[in-house]
Structure formats: C-alpha cells, structure tokens
Design a protein around this motif. Structure first.
Motif, PDB file in Angstrom:
ATOM      1  N   LEU A 216       0.819  -1.213   0.000  1.00 20.53           N
ATOM      2  CA  LEU A 216       0.000   0.000   0.000  1.00 20.53           C
ATOM      3  C   LEU A 216       0.851   1.259   0.000  1.00 20.53           C
ATOM      4  N   ARG A 217       0.343   2.274  -0.727  1.00 19.93           N
ATOM      5  CA  ARG A 217       0.911   3.614  -0.753  1.00 19.93           C
ATOM      6  C   ARG A 217      -0.259   4.584  -0.691  1.00 19.93           C
ATOM      7  N   VAL A 218      -0.028   5.797  -0.261  1.00 28.06           N
ATOM      8  CA  VAL A 218      -1.098   6.796  -0.162  1.00 28.06           C
ATOM      9  C   VAL A 218      -0.590   8.142  -0.638  1.00 28.06           C
ATOM     10  N   HIS A 219      -1.368   8.804  -1.510  1.00 27.89           N
ATOM     11  CA  HIS A 219      -1.201  10.228  -1.765  1.00 27.89           C
ATOM     12  C   HIS A 219      -1.972  10.951  -0.656  1.00 27.89           C
ATOM     13  N   GLY A 220      -1.302  11.743   0.154  1.00 26.86           N
ATOM     14  CA  GLY A 220      -2.038  12.378   1.238  1.00 26.86           C
ATOM     15  C   GLY A 220      -1.459  13.696   1.692  1.00 26.86           C
ATOM     16  N   ASN A 221      -2.336  14.540   2.233  1.00 25.86           N
ATOM     17  CA  ASN A 221      -1.939  15.798   2.873  1.00 25.86           C
ATOM     18  C   ASN A 221      -1.187  16.720   1.905  1.00 25.86           C
ATOM     19  N   GLN A 222      -1.640  16.731   0.648  1.00 24.64           N
ATOM     20  CA  GLN A 222      -1.026  17.612  -0.343  1.00 24.64           C
ATOM     21  C   GLN A 222      -1.638  19.007  -0.339  1.00 24.64           C
ATOM     22  N   LEU A 223      -2.959  19.079  -0.291  1.00 24.74           N
ATOM     23  CA  LEU A 223      -3.642  20.364  -0.439  1.00 24.74           C
ATOM     24  C   LEU A 223      -4.061  20.951   0.902  1.00 24.74           C
ATOM     25  N   GLY A 224      -3.927  20.191   1.958  1.00 26.64           N
ATOM     26  CA  GLY A 224      -4.288  20.645   3.298  1.00 26.64           C
ATOM     27  C   GLY A 224      -4.195  19.478   4.254  1.00 26.64           C
ATOM     28  N   GLU A 225      -4.325  19.754   5.546  1.00 25.97           N
ATOM     29  CA  GLU A 225      -4.344  18.664   6.512  1.00 25.97           C
ATOM     30  C   GLU A 225      -5.559  17.779   6.239  1.00 25.97           C
ATOM     31  N   GLY A 226      -5.387  16.477   6.429  1.00 22.31           N
ATOM     32  CA  GLY A 226      -6.471  15.549   6.140  1.00 22.31           C
ATOM     33  C   GLY A 226      -6.160  14.182   6.686  1.00 22.31           C
ATOM     34  N   PRO A 227      -6.934  13.180   6.283  1.00 24.32           N
ATOM     35  CA  PRO A 227      -6.802  11.848   6.873  1.00 24.32           C
ATOM     36  C   PRO A 227      -5.737  10.971   6.237  1.00 24.32           C
ATOM     37  N   GLY A 228      -5.044  11.448   5.218  1.00 25.17           N
ATOM     38  CA  GLY A 228      -4.129  10.587   4.467  1.00 25.17           C
ATOM     39  C   GLY A 228      -3.047   9.951   5.310  1.00 25.17           C
ATOM     40  N   VAL A 229      -2.360  10.759   6.107  1.00 26.23           N
ATOM     41  CA  VAL A 229      -1.282  10.212   6.938  1.00 26.23           C
ATOM     42  C   VAL A 229      -1.845   9.212   7.944  1.00 26.23           C
ATOM     43  N   ARG A 230      -2.901   9.581   8.613  1.00 28.62           N
ATOM     44  CA  ARG A 230      -3.500   8.694   9.618  1.00 28.62           C
ATOM     45  C   ARG A 230      -3.891   7.355   9.001  1.00 28.62           C
ATOM     46  N   LEU A 231      -4.515   7.405   7.837  1.00 29.32           N
ATOM     47  CA  LEU A 231      -4.954   6.180   7.177  1.00 29.32           C
ATOM     48  C   LEU A 231      -3.759   5.329   6.758  1.00 29.32           C
ATOM     49  N   ALA A 232      -2.737   5.970   6.220  1.00 23.80           N
ATOM     50  CA  ALA A 232      -1.551   5.235   5.784  1.00 23.80           C
ATOM     51  C   ALA A 232      -0.900   4.507   6.954  1.00 23.80           C
ATOM     52  N   VAL A 233      -0.761   5.191   8.071  1.00 24.54           N
ATOM     53  CA  VAL A 233      -0.128   4.580   9.236  1.00 24.54           C
ATOM     54  C   VAL A 233      -0.991   3.453   9.795  1.00 24.54           C
ATOM     55  N   GLN A 234      -2.300   3.684   9.891  1.00 25.10           N
ATOM     56  CA  GLN A 234      -3.200   2.669  10.435  1.00 25.10           C
ATOM     57  C   GLN A 234      -3.166   1.380   9.621  1.00 25.10           C
ATOM     58  N   LEU A 235      -3.053   1.520   8.303  1.00 23.15           N
ATOM     59  CA  LEU A 235      -3.103   0.343   7.427  1.00 23.15           C
ATOM     60  C   LEU A 235      -1.719  -0.196   7.086  1.00 23.15           C
ATOM     61  N   GLY A 236      -0.676   0.391   7.658  1.00 23.22           N
ATOM     62  CA  GLY A 236       0.670  -0.114   7.438  1.00 23.22           C
ATOM     63  C   GLY A 236       1.192   0.132   6.042  1.00 23.22           C
ATOM     64  N   ALA A 237       0.798   1.244   5.428  1.00 26.69           N
ATOM     65  CA  ALA A 237       1.290   1.577   4.084  1.00 26.69           C
ATOM     66  C   ALA A 237       2.804   1.782   4.113  1.00 26.69           C
ATOM     67  N   ALA A 238       3.454   1.419   3.019  1.00 29.54           N
ATOM     68  CA  ALA A 238       4.905   1.605   2.932  1.00 29.54           C
ATOM     69  C   ALA A 238       5.270   3.080   2.924  1.00 29.54           C
ATOM     70  N   SER A 239       4.420   3.904   2.318  1.00 31.17           N
ATOM     71  CA  SER A 239       4.714   5.333   2.278  1.00 31.17           C
ATOM     72  C   SER A 239       3.433   6.138   2.166  1.00 31.17           C
ATOM     73  N   VAL A 240       3.532   7.374   2.619  1.00 35.15           N
ATOM     74  CA  VAL A 240       2.498   8.360   2.352  1.00 35.15           C
ATOM     75  C   VAL A 240       3.222   9.529   1.692  1.00 35.15           C
ATOM     76  N   ASP A 241       2.729   9.928   0.528  1.00 39.65           N
ATOM     77  CA  ASP A 241       3.479  10.826  -0.340  1.00 39.65           C
ATOM     78  C   ASP A 241       2.805  12.182  -0.475  1.00 39.65           C
ATOM     79  N   HIS A 242       3.586  13.199  -0.490  1.00 38.44           N
ATOM     80  CA  HIS A 242       3.300  14.640  -0.464  1.00 38.44           C
ATOM     81  C   HIS A 242       3.593  15.159   0.936  1.00 38.44           C
ATOM     82  N   CYS A 243       2.723  14.911   1.914  1.00 42.72           N
ATOM     83  CA  CYS A 243       2.969  15.331   3.306  1.00 42.72           C
ATOM     84  C   CYS A 243       3.285  16.822   3.398  1.00 42.72           C
ATOM     85  N   THR A 244       2.603  17.608   2.597  1.00 47.48           N
ATOM     86  CA  THR A 244       2.873  19.043   2.566  1.00 47.48           C
ATOM     87  C   THR A 244       2.308  19.747   3.788  1.00 47.48           C
ATOM     88  N   TYR A 245       1.138  19.318   4.229  1.00 47.77           N
ATOM     89  CA  TYR A 245       0.473  19.929   5.382  1.00 47.77           C
ATOM     90  C   TYR A 245       0.264  18.870   6.457  1.00 47.77           C
TER      91      TYR A 245
END
Length: 381
Positions: A216-245
């Motif tokens: 698993l990989r996730v595009h997350g938190n590019q345009l604002g704070e959101g659930p992408g990072v949380r979801l990636a960590v919860q599901l054990g994704a290899a990476s969460v990409d962008h992480c701008t906010y």
C-alpha cells in the motif's frame, strides 16, 4: 566480468558500517556490488575504471512518478503561474489524452522519460497507472509500465472520472479493475484528498488491494491537513506521499511507524504550495524519502538532483540527509534493500558526479553533475 571503479574521491555507501569513504574503490560483478573499501586494498578485476577523484554515490531511487501518460498540460502550468490555484481536477485532461493514445505511443513516451531520468543518475524508478480510469485503460497502463519500470503501482483511485458516480467508481476500482491490473503491479495507491477520494473511500480501496496481496501507498496531505497520513499509518502503508500539510499528530504518527514520508519538492514548487516540513519530520524521527513526482501536470521533471538541491536550500535538510532520502530513503519507501546502497550484495547501481563531493549537488544548483552511471553493473550512455 568484474569492474573495478577506483580513484573515487568520496564514496557515499549509505551503509552504517562502511559510512562515507575517501580515496575509495568499488568492485562490480554480475550486476551486484562485490566489494567496497579503501582504494589501496581493492582486489583485482577484469576491467579498471579510474574516476579521477570524482564523488560516487548510489543511483537515485525515484519512488514516486506518473509516467504512463500522453498529452500536454502547459496551459494549466501557465495558468498556475498567473495565480490560478492548483486542484486535483487537472488530471482529467491527461486522462483524455492517455485514453486516445496507442499502446506504442504510451510505451515510447514512458521509455523516453525513464531514459531521461537514467541519464541524470536515476537507476531505480517506480511509476503508476492512474491516467486511464477504465478497466481496459488501467490494465494496459499497468502492462506497459511493467515492461519498463522497476516498480509499478495501481492508481485507479486517482480521480473519479467526469460524469461517474463516486461510489460506483470505487466499486469498480475495488473489483473488476483491481482484478485486471493485479498481475502487473506490486503496489496500490489512492489519492486521499479533497476533490479526489475521502477517507472512507480511500480505506475501501486500500483494504481491497491488501486483500489481493498488494503493498500500500497513499497520496495524502497535499492540499491541506487531512486523513491521508492517519490512514496510511493505520493500514501499514509503505509510504504516504506529499505530506505538505501535517499536524503535530501526523508527524508523531509517522515517527512512531514504519511508514515513510515521501516528500515531493518539485511538485510543491510547481503548484505553489508550501514546501513539506522536512525538518520537523526528521527531528521527530520519521523516515523521509525524496522523489520527483514526475508527471505532466504538477511536477514535470525527472531530475532527482533538483529535488535534492531544493531540499537542502529551501527545506533545511543537510546534504547528507537529502542524498540519503533520494537513495536509501526511496528504497525504504519501496521496501527494498538491494538499491539505494553501495555495499556488497547491493545492486550495482552507481552514480558518478562531475564533482569531488555530493555537497556540490546543492553548492552548484542547476548545474548538470552526472558524469557516468552504471545500472545493474552495465554502464549507461
């Protein structure tokens, strides 16, 4: 045939035991690194290449690209530079062009960009589907990508196609489309962002992919704070990409997990977003990767050196941190230990700089510094 690369002024190995060596040498044999150490102790080999004091590092590992595409989005870029904000909707322009292109056109365009990246030192590259968004077009994108890229990611959940019902489309992504692409890909991704897929939809996609055995990989938190990072960590994704906010909770979650925060500085600049908080992440103990996000809309560059330069000059990373993140960090984001390092047993992916030190990557911004590249032990170019 064994190749001895000697006369290395500075050798970056990314190996904790070997560290960074001076007056060093490498032996490549059978597509792998056979030996690394001081030049005076180098074993004999069939061929000798003297790099005359230049710096040597692992080839770049670009863990995030979108290179199966057709068409052009110059007009969108010009509009952004004139002050129009970036939104996810521009992806639909590339989707139309990609659907209209032939397999041969898509494959040729992909090869051209991979070769362009390789000429600049990228020796391991991931790329995604996501510009087809029909079962047939996503399947052919995956099939074409698998013939060229080191790693292929399924991104059917890139955008809801214009006119489609979001929930029905997610059903397709989790069902028939996933079945069609699964034989050709190792990973699945989702654009968990306002204007793309919400948290519940993203979770459905990722869980369906995991059940099929995909990483698993996730595009997350590019345009604002959101659930992408949380979801990636919860599901054990290899990476969460962008992480701008990122919130403080996001940073803490990444630092406490094995999920890599993949930062895409060229994209942040091209979309006129804030640059990702690399220093916060590193100081908290998170693992950081740098990648190009090469794509026709929001980051049309294959230059990993540009990403490293930006990370050092504008994101407060040290040169050593940025180089590690663009090599070993990318390997971590792809869950690989055979690339991103120059140590015995690693893939023989070697990048020789036209400079005595990796520091020149930031010290001489914008100057082409690739002198020579070996990939799997074969000299390129």
């Amino acid at each position: 045939m064994a190749i001895l690369i000697t006369g290395i002024g500075e050798l970056t190995t990314n190996d904790p035991e070997l560290g960074q060596l001076h007056d060093a040498a490498l032996v490549l044999d059978g597509g792998a690194v056979a030996w690394a150490g001081p030049a005076e102790r180098a074993p004999a080999a069939d061929e000798r290449v003297d790099v005359e004091g230049r710096a040597v590092l692992p080839g770049w590992v670009d863990s995030h690209t979108h290179l199966v595409f057709a068409g052009d989005r110059t007009a969108e870029f010009e509009a952004r530079m004139a002050g129009k904000p970036y939104t996810a909707g521009g992806i639909a322009v590339t989707v139309r062009a990609t659907r209209e292109a032939s397999d041969e056109q898509l494959a040729a365009n992909l090869r051209r960009h991979v070769e362009e990246a390789a000429a600049q030192g990228t020796t391991c590259l991931e790329t995604k589907t996501g510009y087809g968004l029909t079962v047939a077009d996503e399947a052919r994108s995956a099939r074409i990508a698998a013939t060229v890229a080191d790693e292929v990611t399924y991104l059917g959940a890139h955008l809801v196609p214009p006119g489609a019902d979001a929930e029905s489309y997610v059903d397709l992504v989790c069902g028939e489309m996933l079945d069609a692409v699964a034989p050709h890909v190792r990973w699945a991704d989702v654009f968990c962002e306002t204007g793309a897929f919400d948290e519940a939809q993203s979770a459905r996609v990722l869980k369906a992919a995991a059940e099929r055995g995909l990483g698993l990989r996730v595009h997350g938190n590019q345009l604002g704070e959101g659930p992408g990072v949380r979801l990636a960590v919860q599901l054990g994704a290899a990476s969460v990409d962008h992480c701008t906010y990122l919130s403080d909770e996001d940073v803490e979650a990444l630092a406490a997990s094995d999920t890599v925060a993949t930062l895409l500085p060229a994209c942040d600049l091209s979309t006129r977003q804030s640059l990702a908080p690399a220093r916060r992440l590193l100081d908290a103990g998170a693992t950081v990767a740098l990648a190009s996000n090469a794509n026709p809309g929001s980051s049309y560059t294959t230059s990993m050196a540009f990403c490293v330069t930006t990370a050092v000059l504008q994101m407060r990373m040290t040169v050593a941190e940025a180089v590690w993140s663009a090599t070993a960090g990318g390997a971590r984001a792809l869950r690989r230990d055979d690339v991103g390092y120059l140590r015995p047993g690693a893939r023989a992916d070697v990048h020789v700089l036209e400079a005595p030190s990796v520091t020149h990557l930031a010290y001489r911004p914008g100057v082409p510094l690739t002198h020579a590249v070996w990939r799997r032990g074969e000299r390129m170019g």
